[in-house]
Design an enzyme around this catalytic site. Structure first.
Site, PDB file in Angstrom:
ATOM      1  N   ASP A  77      -1.690  -1.090  -3.799  1.00 29.59           N
ATOM      2  CA  ASP A  77      -2.068  -0.482  -5.210  1.00 29.59           C
ATOM      3  C   ASP A  77      -1.020  -0.617  -6.120  1.00 29.59           C
ATOM      4  O   ASP A  77       0.015  -1.413  -6.108  1.00 29.59           O
ATOM      5  CB  ASP A  77      -2.352   1.155  -4.740  1.00 29.59           C
ATOM      6  CG  ASP A  77      -1.300   1.513  -3.780  1.00 29.59           C
ATOM      7  OD1 ASP A  77      -0.171   1.468  -3.976  1.00 29.59           O
ATOM      8  OD2 ASP A  77      -1.596   1.828  -2.719  1.00 29.59           O
ATOM      9  N   ASP A 117      -5.261  -9.648 -15.978  1.00 30.94           N
ATOM     10  CA  ASP A 117      -6.426 -10.461 -15.837  1.00 30.94           C
ATOM     11  C   ASP A 117      -7.496  -9.949 -16.670  1.00 30.94           C
ATOM     12  O   ASP A 117      -8.022  -8.932 -16.601  1.00 30.94           O
ATOM     13  CB  ASP A 117      -6.668 -10.608 -14.317  1.00 30.94           C
ATOM     14  CG  ASP A 117      -7.303 -11.893 -13.910  1.00 30.94           C
ATOM     15  OD1 ASP A 117      -8.092 -12.527 -14.573  1.00 30.94           O
ATOM     16  OD2 ASP A 117      -7.039 -12.520 -12.881  1.00 30.94           O
ATOM     17  N   ASP A 160      -3.748   4.015   2.469  1.00 28.86           N
ATOM     18  CA  ASP A 160      -5.336   3.773   2.704  1.00 28.86           C
ATOM     19  C   ASP A 160      -5.830   2.267   3.283  1.00 28.86           C
ATOM     20  O   ASP A 160      -7.031   1.985   3.097  1.00 28.86           O
ATOM     21  CB  ASP A 160      -6.162   4.319   1.474  1.00 28.86           C
ATOM     22  CG  ASP A 160      -5.731   3.356   0.262  1.00 28.86           C
ATOM     23  OD1 ASP A 160      -4.988   2.465   0.461  1.00 28.86           O
ATOM     24  OD2 ASP A 160      -6.273   3.917  -0.889  1.00 28.86           O
ATOM     25  N   ASN A 195      -0.095   4.400  -0.460  1.00 27.24           N
ATOM     26  CA  ASN A 195      -0.781   5.931  -0.039  1.00 27.24           C
ATOM     27  C   ASN A 195      -1.434   5.645   1.371  1.00 27.24           C
ATOM     28  O   ASN A 195      -2.393   6.471   1.510  1.00 27.24           O
ATOM     29  CB  ASN A 195      -1.480   6.358  -1.112  1.00 27.24           C
ATOM     30  CG  ASN A 195      -2.815   5.504  -1.186  1.00 27.24           C
ATOM     31  OD1 ASN A 195      -2.821   4.325  -0.930  1.00 27.24           O
ATOM     32  ND2 ASN A 195      -3.739   6.020  -2.163  1.00 27.24           N
ATOM     33  N   HIS A 216      -5.425 -17.175  -5.722  1.00 27.48           N
ATOM     34  CA  HIS A 216      -6.112 -16.242  -4.874  1.00 27.48           C
ATOM     35  C   HIS A 216      -7.563 -17.023  -4.459  1.00 27.48           C
ATOM     36  O   HIS A 216      -8.280 -16.353  -3.912  1.00 27.48           O
ATOM     37  CB  HIS A 216      -6.328 -14.990  -5.568  1.00 27.48           C
ATOM     38  CG  HIS A 216      -7.184 -15.122  -6.846  1.00 27.48           C
ATOM     39  ND1 HIS A 216      -6.858 -15.712  -8.126  1.00 27.48           N
ATOM     40  CD2 HIS A 216      -8.429 -15.016  -7.168  1.00 27.48           C
ATOM     41  CE1 HIS A 216      -7.309 -15.621  -8.922  1.00 27.48           C
ATOM     42  NE2 HIS A 216      -8.583 -15.127  -8.510  1.00 27.48           N
ATOM     43  N   ASP A 217      -7.685 -18.211  -5.332  1.00 28.04           N
ATOM     44  CA  ASP A 217      -9.110 -18.809  -4.876  1.00 28.04           C
ATOM     45  C   ASP A 217      -8.923 -19.993  -4.018  1.00 28.04           C
ATOM     46  O   ASP A 217      -9.889 -20.491  -3.703  1.00 28.04           O
ATOM     47  CB  ASP A 217      -9.728 -19.224  -6.218  1.00 28.04           C
ATOM     48  CG  ASP A 217     -10.303 -18.103  -7.060  1.00 28.04           C
ATOM     49  OD1 ASP A 217     -10.484 -17.109  -6.774  1.00 28.04           O
ATOM     50  OD2 ASP A 217     -10.230 -18.219  -8.395  1.00 28.04           O
ATOM     51  N   ASP A 257       0.882  -1.223   0.063  1.00 27.47           N
ATOM     52  CA  ASP A 257       0.228  -0.062  -0.055  1.00 27.47           C
ATOM     53  C   ASP A 257       0.846   1.382  -0.005  1.00 27.47           C
ATOM     54  O   ASP A 257       1.323   1.312   1.020  1.00 27.47           O
ATOM     55  CB  ASP A 257      -0.817   0.053   1.152  1.00 27.47           C
ATOM     56  CG  ASP A 257      -1.741   1.304   1.362  1.00 27.47           C
ATOM     57  OD1 ASP A 257      -1.939   1.903   0.285  1.00 27.47           O
ATOM     58  OD2 ASP A 257      -2.385   1.492   2.596  1.00 27.47           O
ATOM     59  N   ASP A 308      -9.633 -15.426 -17.291  1.00 29.81           N
ATOM     60  CA  ASP A 308     -10.695 -15.905 -16.120  1.00 29.81           C
ATOM     61  C   ASP A 308     -11.816 -16.903 -16.691  1.00 29.81           C
ATOM     62  O   ASP A 308     -12.145 -16.685 -17.708  1.00 29.81           O
ATOM     63  CB  ASP A 308     -11.555 -14.532 -15.640  1.00 29.81           C
ATOM     64  CG  ASP A 308     -12.156 -14.994 -14.046  1.00 29.81           C
ATOM     65  OD1 ASP A 308     -11.435 -15.446 -13.373  1.00 29.81           O
ATOM     66  OD2 ASP A 308     -13.322 -14.372 -14.069  1.00 29.81           O
ATOM     67  N   GLU A 317      -7.479 -20.012 -17.052  1.00 30.81           N
ATOM     68  CA  GLU A 317      -8.162 -20.549 -15.984  1.00 30.81           C
ATOM     69  C   GLU A 317      -9.307 -21.607 -16.412  1.00 30.81           C
ATOM     70  O   GLU A 317     -10.497 -20.988 -16.849  1.00 30.81           O
ATOM     71  CB  GLU A 317      -8.612 -19.598 -14.897  1.00 30.81           C
ATOM     72  CG  GLU A 317      -9.386 -20.175 -13.555  1.00 30.81           C
ATOM     73  CD  GLU A 317     -10.099 -19.629 -13.027  1.00 30.81           C
ATOM     74  OE1 GLU A 317     -10.485 -20.014 -11.758  1.00 30.81           O
ATOM     75  OE2 GLU A 317     -10.541 -18.874 -13.544  1.00 30.81           O
TER      76      GLU A 317
HETATM   77  C1  GLC Z   1     -12.229 -16.887 -11.394  1.00 29.53           C
HETATM   78  C2  GLC Z   1     -11.609 -16.278 -10.175  1.00 29.53           C
HETATM   79  C3  GLC Z   1     -12.231 -15.862  -9.361  1.00 29.53           C
HETATM   80  C4  GLC Z   1     -13.748 -15.248  -9.386  1.00 29.53           C
HETATM   81  C5  GLC Z   1     -14.296 -15.971 -10.627  1.00 29.53           C
HETATM   82  C6  GLC Z   1     -15.409 -14.969 -11.107  1.00 29.53           C
HETATM   83  O1  GLC Z   1     -12.816 -18.257 -10.855  1.00 29.53           O
HETATM   84  O2  GLC Z   1     -10.327 -16.654 -10.201  1.00 29.53           O
HETATM   85  O3  GLC Z   1     -11.592 -15.067  -8.247  1.00 29.53           O
HETATM   86  O4  GLC Z   1     -14.470 -15.218  -8.382  1.00 29.53           O
HETATM   87  O5  GLC Z   1     -13.570 -16.364 -11.610  1.00 29.53           O
HETATM   88  O6  GLC Z   1     -14.965 -13.924 -11.910  1.00 29.53           O
HETATM   89 CA    CA Z   2      -3.427   2.289  -1.556  1.00 29.67          CA
END
Ligand code: GLC
Ligand code: CA
Length: 537
Positions: A32, A101, A28, A26, A324-325, A24, A202, A259
């Site tokens: 970023d 992405d 908040d 700035n 991240h999932d 981060d 995605d 993905e």
């Molecule tokens: C993909 C992403 C996930 C998102 C989903 C809907 O699986 O990795 O984070 O919630 O698509 O876009």
């Molecule tokens: Ca920030």
């Protein structure tokens, strides 16, 4: 004869950043783009070749950026378009590529295309989304949203339903509409023109739906792939992926990675189908099989064997342990007090098997899942399914930079709490420690970069995971490596029956440059060692 250099997305190491949680700049509380720019020195020290950023486009954040309302701009919580340009330029100056992405199965319900589409049945963008009248006062068919409930939302304004495979704030685009596709391709060219090096697509296997919107077959098996016969994995999708590939091919040295998400997770044949003939669809595709395997050399081996067998001749595989999932790999591997040792074996595995490795930020530190209270959860999935499923926030907490307050991520209150391990588990502490997880990752990345066989060489298995040991050769021209991984907490013996001069290049247990004259080795518990062939005896 020297072979021509391979493209960067085959030989490189790719690092995924969840921008909200990286750094981060700035104060908040939200990571970023400037924060990423400020950390480029760290990333180039680590040695990675490319960054994949989870979405940074304008979004109302119902799904934290996976619901885009303006593809052409950057969300203000992450900074400005200029900040993004600066990141691309500075990253390039560091020799680091940028992968964006691309969330194009759906948009946000606030995207102007959808606002128009829902405004009337004869709007020119009506058919850019999937609208249908109800059946006997109910949804048009039995499709379910991946996030729960019917995939159809009734819109009283025009009296029809629209399709959303995820949240109702994420209406699905209609990929059968050529005008819609043209607009997506135009938007892709906009980012390619400004120098973006690639896209992560995605849920690419969800783009196309059955043209007759037939109901999915009813199945009693909870995780039956047949369950999604008509709403996902339609073969027609490949025509559109080839179109998309030709757009990317207008540019030099760009890439796409898709993905391919299924339930049950992992379907190597399906993932590989998105590589087409190896040159005409996506450059890379994710297969999730390994993320759902328990810790075992045999099951890891079987998994990569199946995955590489599915890759078309001219195609290339990629591998990852987290994203991240999913829960963080370190926590998934379990092992109690051995979890760090397991994570080290996994690191050596990921960076020495065949295929482009993707790392998830913090993995290089051995970050663990963060335990969060109900009141701290912000992921819509966690909020809906708590406590049965706590959602994805556990693996999205801030990067651990130092032992300072909030792990040096911010001076404000971070958007998600910082993991309690940060006092000892952080970049600062691990940089100075030769034996840290971070330095293990760094050494592996540098070793891989220096030796073509580790990146591109043949993968020749020697011990196939039996007795919880995995061992393999990587060979390219005259260069040969032997990698041994002991997945167990017990001493193991292997004999690869190969005499010669061998030298340890990297190891969790041995000193560098230790010599062997044969590959008859006693492995310490959780030992992972990378050995190089130095010539005949
Ligand atoms: C993909 C992403 C996930 C998102 C989903 C809907 O699986 O990795 O984070 O919630 O698509 O876009
Ligand atoms: Ca920030």
């Amino acid at each position: 004869m020297k072979s021509s250099p391979s493209p960067w997305w085959k030989t490189g190491v790719i690092y995924q950043i969840y921008p909200r949680s990286f750094y981060d700049s700035n104060d908040d509380g939200i990571g970023d783009i400037k924060g990423i720019t400020l950390k480029l020195d760290y990333l180039s020290w680590l040695g990675i070749d490319a960054l994949w950023l989870s979405p940074v486009n304008v979004s109302p954040m119902y799904d934290f950026g996976y619901d885009i309302s303006d593809y052409y701009d950057i969300d203000q919580c992450y900074g400005s378009f200029d900040d993004f340009t600066e990141l691309v330029d500075k990253a390039h100056a560091h020799g680091i590529k940028i992968i964006m992405d691309l969330v194009i199965n759906h948009t946000s319900h606030l995207h102007k295309w959808f606002v128009e589409s829902r405004s009337s049945k004869d709007n020119r963008r009506r058919a850019w989304y999937i609208w249908h009248p109800g059946k006997n006062g109910k949804a048009p068919n039995n499709w379910r949203s991946a996030f729960g409930g019917s995939a159809w939302e009734f819109d009283s304004h025009t009296g029809e339903y629209y399709l959303h495979s995820f949240l109702k704030e994420q209406p699905d685009l209609n990929w059968r509409n050529s005008e819609m596709r043209k607009s997506i391709f135009k938007m892709m060219r906009h980012w390619l023109d400004m120098g973006v090096d690639g896209f992560r697509l995605d849920v690419v296997n969800w783009f196309v739906k059955d043209d007759r919107l037939r109901s999915n077959p009813f199945t009693i098996k909870p995780l039956d792939p047949e369950k999604h016969k008509y709403d996902r994995n339609r073969p027609e999708v490949h025509d559109y992926i080839r179109e998309l590939r030709s757009v990317v091919d207008e540019y030099d040295a760009r890439m796409t990675v898709g993905e391919v998400f299924t339930l049950p997770p992992g379907n190597p044949e399906l993932s590989a189908s998105f590589l087409g003939n190896g040159t005409d669809e996506l450059h890379l595709a994710f297969d999730f099989s390994i993320m759902y395997r328990f810790w075992s050399a045999r099951s890891f081996y079987k998994c990569i064997k199946k995955w590489s067998a599915a890759i078309p001749e001219k195609g290339w595989q990629c591998n990852m342990l987290s994203n991240h999932d999913q829960p963080r790999s370190r926590s998934r591997f379990l092992g109690g007090t051995d979890s760090e040792k397991r994570a080290r074996v996994a690191a050596v595995f990921l960076l020495t098997i065949k295929g482009t490795p993707f790392l998830y930020y913090g993995e290089e530190l051995g970050m663990k899942n963060t335990r969060l209270a109900r009141s701290e959860i912000v992921d819509p999935l966690g909020r809906r399914y708590w406590p049965v499923y706590r959602g994805r926030d556990c693996s999205r907490t801030p990067m651990l930079w130092s032992a300072k307050q909030h792990a040096g991520f911010t001076h404000a209150r971070p958007w998600l709490p910082v993991d309690s391990s940060y006092k000892t588990l952080n970049v600062r502490a691990q940089t100075g420690d030769r034996y840290s997880m971070l330095n293990l990752y760094r050494n592996l990345i540098h070793l891989r970069k220096k030796h073509r066989s580790l990146g591109e060489g043949e993968f020749i298995p020697e011990v196939h995971g039996f007795k919880n040991v995995l061992a393999y050769f990587r060979v390219h021209g005259d260069e040969k490596f032997f990698i041994v991984l002991n997945f167990s907490g017990k001493e193991k013996h292997i004999n690869a029956g190969n005499t010669g001069q061998w030298r340890v290049m990297l190891s969790t247990h041995r000193t560098r440059y230790e010599h062997f004259t044969s590959l008859k080795i006693t492995l310490a518990p959780y030992e992972a060692t990378v050995i190089k062939w130095m010539g005949k005896l």
